[in-house]
Design an enzyme around this catalytic site. Structure first.
Site, PDB file in Angstrom:
ATOM      1  N   LYS A 207       0.957  -1.379  -0.098  1.00  0.00           N
ATOM      2  CA  LYS A 207      -0.031  -0.086  -0.008  1.00  0.00           C
ATOM      3  C   LYS A 207       0.670   1.129   0.131  1.00  0.00           C
ATOM      4  O   LYS A 207       0.628   2.346  -0.933  1.00  0.00           O
ATOM      5  CB  LYS A 207      -0.905  -0.008   1.269  1.00  0.00           C
ATOM      6  CG  LYS A 207      -1.764   1.060   1.454  1.00  0.00           C
ATOM      7  CD  LYS A 207      -2.784   0.860   2.470  1.00  0.00           C
ATOM      8  CE  LYS A 207      -3.573   2.225   2.822  1.00  0.00           C
ATOM      9  NZ  LYS A 207      -4.292   1.924   3.967  1.00  0.00           N
ATOM     10  N   GLU A 213      10.583  -4.856   4.531  1.00  0.00           N
ATOM     11  CA  GLU A 213      10.570  -6.291   4.028  1.00  0.00           C
ATOM     12  C   GLU A 213      10.163  -6.365   2.618  1.00  0.00           C
ATOM     13  O   GLU A 213      10.814  -6.997   2.014  1.00  0.00           O
ATOM     14  CB  GLU A 213       9.545  -7.022   5.088  1.00  0.00           C
ATOM     15  CG  GLU A 213       9.810  -7.173   6.602  1.00  0.00           C
ATOM     16  CD  GLU A 213       9.224  -6.068   7.276  1.00  0.00           C
ATOM     17  OE1 GLU A 213       9.069  -4.794   6.849  1.00  0.00           O
ATOM     18  OE2 GLU A 213       8.937  -6.342   8.533  1.00  0.00           O
ATOM     19  N   GLY A 267      -5.050  -1.998   5.322  1.00  0.00           N
ATOM     20  CA  GLY A 267      -4.132  -3.028   4.773  1.00  0.00           C
ATOM     21  C   GLY A 267      -4.928  -4.415   5.052  1.00  0.00           C
ATOM     22  O   GLY A 267      -5.030  -5.547   3.942  1.00  0.00           O
ATOM     23  N   ARG A 268      -5.054  -4.505   6.441  1.00  0.00           N
ATOM     24  CA  ARG A 268      -5.892  -5.915   6.717  1.00  0.00           C
ATOM     25  C   ARG A 268      -7.576  -5.994   5.968  1.00  0.00           C
ATOM     26  O   ARG A 268      -8.028  -7.033   6.598  1.00  0.00           O
ATOM     27  CB  ARG A 268      -5.941  -6.272   8.403  1.00  0.00           C
ATOM     28  CG  ARG A 268      -6.476  -4.805   8.893  1.00  0.00           C
ATOM     29  CD  ARG A 268      -6.116  -5.179  10.510  1.00  0.00           C
ATOM     30  NE  ARG A 268      -6.633  -3.850  10.993  1.00  0.00           N
ATOM     31  CZ  ARG A 268      -6.074  -2.797  11.290  1.00  0.00           C
ATOM     32  NH1 ARG A 268      -5.071  -2.498  10.638  1.00  0.00           N
ATOM     33  NH2 ARG A 268      -6.601  -1.624  12.103  1.00  0.00           N
ATOM     34  N   GLU A 353      -5.056  -6.746  15.057  1.00  0.00           N
ATOM     35  CA  GLU A 353      -4.400  -5.657  14.762  1.00  0.00           C
ATOM     36  C   GLU A 353      -5.633  -4.682  14.771  1.00  0.00           C
ATOM     37  O   GLU A 353      -5.466  -3.379  15.208  1.00  0.00           O
ATOM     38  CB  GLU A 353      -4.224  -5.719  13.393  1.00  0.00           C
ATOM     39  CG  GLU A 353      -2.885  -4.533  12.946  1.00  0.00           C
ATOM     40  CD  GLU A 353      -2.278  -4.947  11.746  1.00  0.00           C
ATOM     41  OE1 GLU A 353      -1.294  -5.705  11.793  1.00  0.00           O
ATOM     42  OE2 GLU A 353      -2.535  -4.067  10.877  1.00  0.00           O
ATOM     43  N   HIS A 384      -5.889 -33.404  17.756  1.00  0.00           N
ATOM     44  CA  HIS A 384      -4.793 -34.453  18.336  1.00  0.00           C
ATOM     45  C   HIS A 384      -3.455 -33.733  19.046  1.00  0.00           C
ATOM     46  O   HIS A 384      -2.469 -34.256  19.067  1.00  0.00           O
ATOM     47  CB  HIS A 384      -4.430 -35.160  17.111  1.00  0.00           C
ATOM     48  CG  HIS A 384      -5.450 -36.067  16.710  1.00  0.00           C
ATOM     49  ND1 HIS A 384      -5.565 -37.415  16.975  1.00  0.00           N
ATOM     50  CD2 HIS A 384      -6.543 -35.710  15.816  1.00  0.00           C
ATOM     51  CE1 HIS A 384      -6.824 -37.914  16.407  1.00  0.00           C
ATOM     52  NE2 HIS A 384      -7.196 -36.806  15.605  1.00  0.00           N
ATOM     53  N   LYS A 504       7.876  -0.749  12.590  1.00  0.00           N
ATOM     54  CA  LYS A 504       8.699  -0.368  11.385  1.00  0.00           C
ATOM     55  C   LYS A 504       9.792   0.358  11.483  1.00  0.00           C
ATOM     56  O   LYS A 504      10.626   0.476  10.550  1.00  0.00           O
ATOM     57  CB  LYS A 504       7.685   0.171  10.514  1.00  0.00           C
ATOM     58  CG  LYS A 504       6.458  -0.942   9.948  1.00  0.00           C
ATOM     59  CD  LYS A 504       5.833  -0.357   8.795  1.00  0.00           C
ATOM     60  CE  LYS A 504       4.522  -1.204   8.357  1.00  0.00           C
ATOM     61  NZ  LYS A 504       3.854  -0.758   7.212  1.00  0.00           N
TER      62      LYS A 504
HETATM   63  C1  G6Q Z   1      -2.623  -3.851   8.165  1.00  0.00           C
HETATM   64  C2  G6Q Z   1      -1.316  -3.345   8.421  1.00  0.00           C
HETATM   65  C3  G6Q Z   1      -0.220  -4.186   7.846  1.00  0.00           C
HETATM   66  C4  G6Q Z   1       0.047  -3.768   6.586  1.00  0.00           C
HETATM   67  C5  G6Q Z   1       1.901  -4.155   6.185  1.00  0.00           C
HETATM   68  C6  G6Q Z   1       2.172  -3.907   5.017  1.00  0.00           C
HETATM   69  O1  G6Q Z   1      -3.529  -3.325   8.503  1.00  0.00           O
HETATM   70  O2  G6Q Z   1      -1.351  -1.855   8.277  1.00  0.00           O
HETATM   71  O3  G6Q Z   1      -0.113  -5.267   8.238  1.00  0.00           O
HETATM   72  O4  G6Q Z   1      -0.682  -4.162   5.684  1.00  0.00           O
HETATM   73  O5  G6Q Z   1       2.492  -3.297   7.235  1.00  0.00           O
HETATM   74  O6  G6Q Z   1       2.191  -2.410   4.538  1.00  0.00           O
HETATM   75  P1  G6Q Z   1       2.169  -2.089   3.111  1.00  0.00           P
HETATM   76  O7  G6Q Z   1       1.073  -2.677   2.139  1.00  0.00           O
HETATM   77  O8  G6Q Z   1       2.075  -0.583   2.869  1.00  0.00           O
HETATM   78  O9  G6Q Z   1       3.578  -2.569   2.604  1.00  0.00           O
END
Ligand code: G6Q
Length: 541
Positions: A207, A213, A267-268, A353, A384, A504
């Site tokens: 996003k 990462e 994001g989520r 989150e 199990h 981050k």
């Molecule tokens: C979701 C969070 C988090 C995010 C990641 C990746 O709600 O904000 O999980 O999706 O940190 O972020 P980017 O899509 O910006 O790389």
């Protein structure tokens, strides 16, 4: 100062009511009311919810409804659907529901029709997916794409991974899908180990396009491609999903190969935005449309059904009752459907989150518990291993058991054996086994106590017919709105994630201290300093 929530009349009545019923056993509740199962069930979009094995009575449910109304659940729900900036700490609208609104509708937010924007991107995604799936899209050496690697993390990974696994039955099998999220180079190395660059397409999903990462993995992917195919290959082997055109262009991806989304998609909450590009590539545009239709149908249910029959609201309220009154700290999610094996990991982010928050919308520290810990594994595997604790441990774990009437891969007796466990687990957790029952089985006296099961453990059973793209959409939207229901009553911002933002930035300070060739001057606490020294010593050996 007592919080708004604790001052609500319904909350106070719930506290009194809890004292009266906290020791009542599900055995009594079922014995007292032969209609309990039908009374405490609801259905929406092919999902039948049996919540009768929760420790609730008519009065509990009435008070929970009152609490929802006093907390303004309906008004806040309408505000979300209308595009109000309900994400207060980031001053943003929360409009994942717009991602699945039909093309012939519109929603004006801050002067823009967001539904038209959504369908503009969907149309481009469809064209792109048709090209790749049909082999028209060629790699740098003229070969069609056989492998797709989604590079992203958190919300830009968990949804795509979960949806790919969930809908594998509907996927084009000659297209290999891989997902790279961890900055651990092993994740990337293993993902591309048996792939060749000229048949591989990378989707860089971020996003913000600033996530360390993802950008680290994206650079390694670019090196992996360009080392064999040259710089010019980037245009044929990389596309981006992002809200940040500028950084996408700086990375070297042509923005005509970028699929956008907007700051009003968290994001989520983004698996049905362009972040779902890998899902659409795997299952095709028609199935993706069915997924969106399933999401939308559950949105409409949540938006219009009275709270008493509103499945997401009911589940949210029951979860809150278990969390805040009984103090049950976690929720287990156990899908009895192998294709849903990544659902618990997905729901972990969605719920934790969103509702792992300690202050109200006004910034006051809460004086009640918020988000529960979510975890789980597919059944019957979990039975199990950790179900022992759920049956006989001292911590009570309310469980969502998700079952299906039909298998997508029916073979002999497998599916009835699988499904019998859904019903048997819910039954055993609720009713347990008394001392008298254990003795009646002829159990030697010295093991009677060990074999007693107290029962009275709450479960929800979600029973569906068969796993389809549409059903998956409805199921995910159900949990999204469950989270919304709880977040509204807890009076928290379910749509920010300042704890994640902290992570981050923290590591960034330490990276140069690990990389430095000269011994760096360390001014952390003594523990962190010592760990860094030890790491450097071993690294250089
Ligand atoms: C979701 C969070 C988090 C995010 C990641 C990746 O709600 O904000 O999980 O999706 O940190 O972020 P980017 O899509 O910006 O790389």
């Amino acid at each position: 100062m007592t919080s708004r929530l604790r001052q609500r009349p319904a909350w106070r009545k719930l506290e009194e009511h809890f004292e009266a019923i906290k020791d009542v056993h599900l055995r009594e509740l079922f014995a007292d009311d032969p209609h309990r199962a039908t009374k405490f069930s609801a259905e929406a979009e092919g999902i039948y919810l049996d919540f009768s094995k929760n420790r609730v009575t008519d009065e509990t449910m009435a008070l929970l409804m009152q609490l929802a109304r006093e907390s303004g659940l309906e008004e806040r729900r309408d505000a979300m659907f209308n595009g109000a900036h309900i994400n207060v700490s980031e001053d943003r609208a929360v409009l994942h529901v717009a991602l699945r609104m039909p093309a012939d509708t519109s929603l004006m937010v801050d002067g823009v029709d967001v539904v038209a924007q959504v369908h503009g991107v969907l149309a481009r995604m469809r064209d792109f997916c048709v090209n790749v799936r049909s082999g028209q899209w060629k790699g740098a050496t003229g070969k069609p794409i056989k492998n797709v690697v989604n590079v992203g993390i958190g919300g830009s990974d968990l949804g795509p991974v979960m949806a790919y696994e969930a809908l594998r039955h509907y996927s084009q099998r000659d297209l290999t899908l891989r997902f790279v999220s961890n900055v651990d180079s092993t994740d990337f190395a293993e993902a591309v180990r048996d792939l060749v660059p000229d048949e591989t397409l990378f989707i860089i999903s971020s996003k913000t396009f600033t996530t360390l990462e993802t950008l680290t993995n994206a650079r390694s992917a670019r090196d992996w491609v360009t080392t064999t195919l040259g710089e010019h290959a980037v245009a044929r082997h990389f596309v981006a999903v992002s809200t940040n055109d500028q950084l996408v262009a700086e990375f070297g991806i042509d923005t005509s190969n970028m699929f956008g989304f907007w700051d009003w998609v968290g994001g989520r909450y983004s698996m049905d935005s362009a972040i779902g590009l890998s899902t659409m590539l795997a299952v095709g545009p028609e199935h993706f449309d069915e997924l969106l239709a399933g999401f939308h149908a559950m949105d409409e249910h949540f938006r219009t059904a009275p709270l008493e029959k509103n499945v997401p609201a009911l589940m949210g309220l029951l979860g809150l009752w278990n969390r805040d009154f009984f103090g049950f700290a976690s929720v287990g999610v156990m899908p009895y459907e192998q294709y849903l094996k990544r659902l618990p990991a997905y729901l972990q982010q969605l719920t934790m989150e969103s509702n792992g928050k300690h202050v109200t919308l006004e910034g006051e520290v809460v004086d009640y518990d918020t988000g529960a810990l979510y975890w789980g594994e597919p059944g019957t595997n979990g039975q199990h291993s950790f179900y022992q604790l759920i049956h006989q441990g001292t911590a009570i774990v309310p469980v969502d058991l998700i079952g299906f009437a039909r298998s997508l891969n029916p073979i002999g007796p497998h599916h009835d054996i699988l499904s019998s466990n859904v019903f048997a687990q819910a039954e055993a957790l609720a009713f347990g086994k008394t001392e008298a029952q254990v003795r009646a089985e002829g159990t030697p006296e010295h093991v009677v106590a060990h074999r007693v099961m107290e029962g009275n453990r709450p479960t929800n059973v979600l029973l569906c017919e068969v796993l389809t793209p549409r059903l998956l959409g409805s199921l995910i939207a159900l949990y999204e709105h469950l989270v919304f229901t709880q977040g509204t009553i807890w009076d928290i911002d379910s749509f920010d994630q300042w704890g994640v933002e902290l992570g981050k930035v923290l590591a960034v300070r330490i990276i140069p201290e690990l990389e430095a060739s000269e011994e760096p001057v360390l001014d952390h606490d003594s523990s962190t300093n010592e760990l860094i020294r030890r790491y450097r010593a071993w690294k250089q050996r």
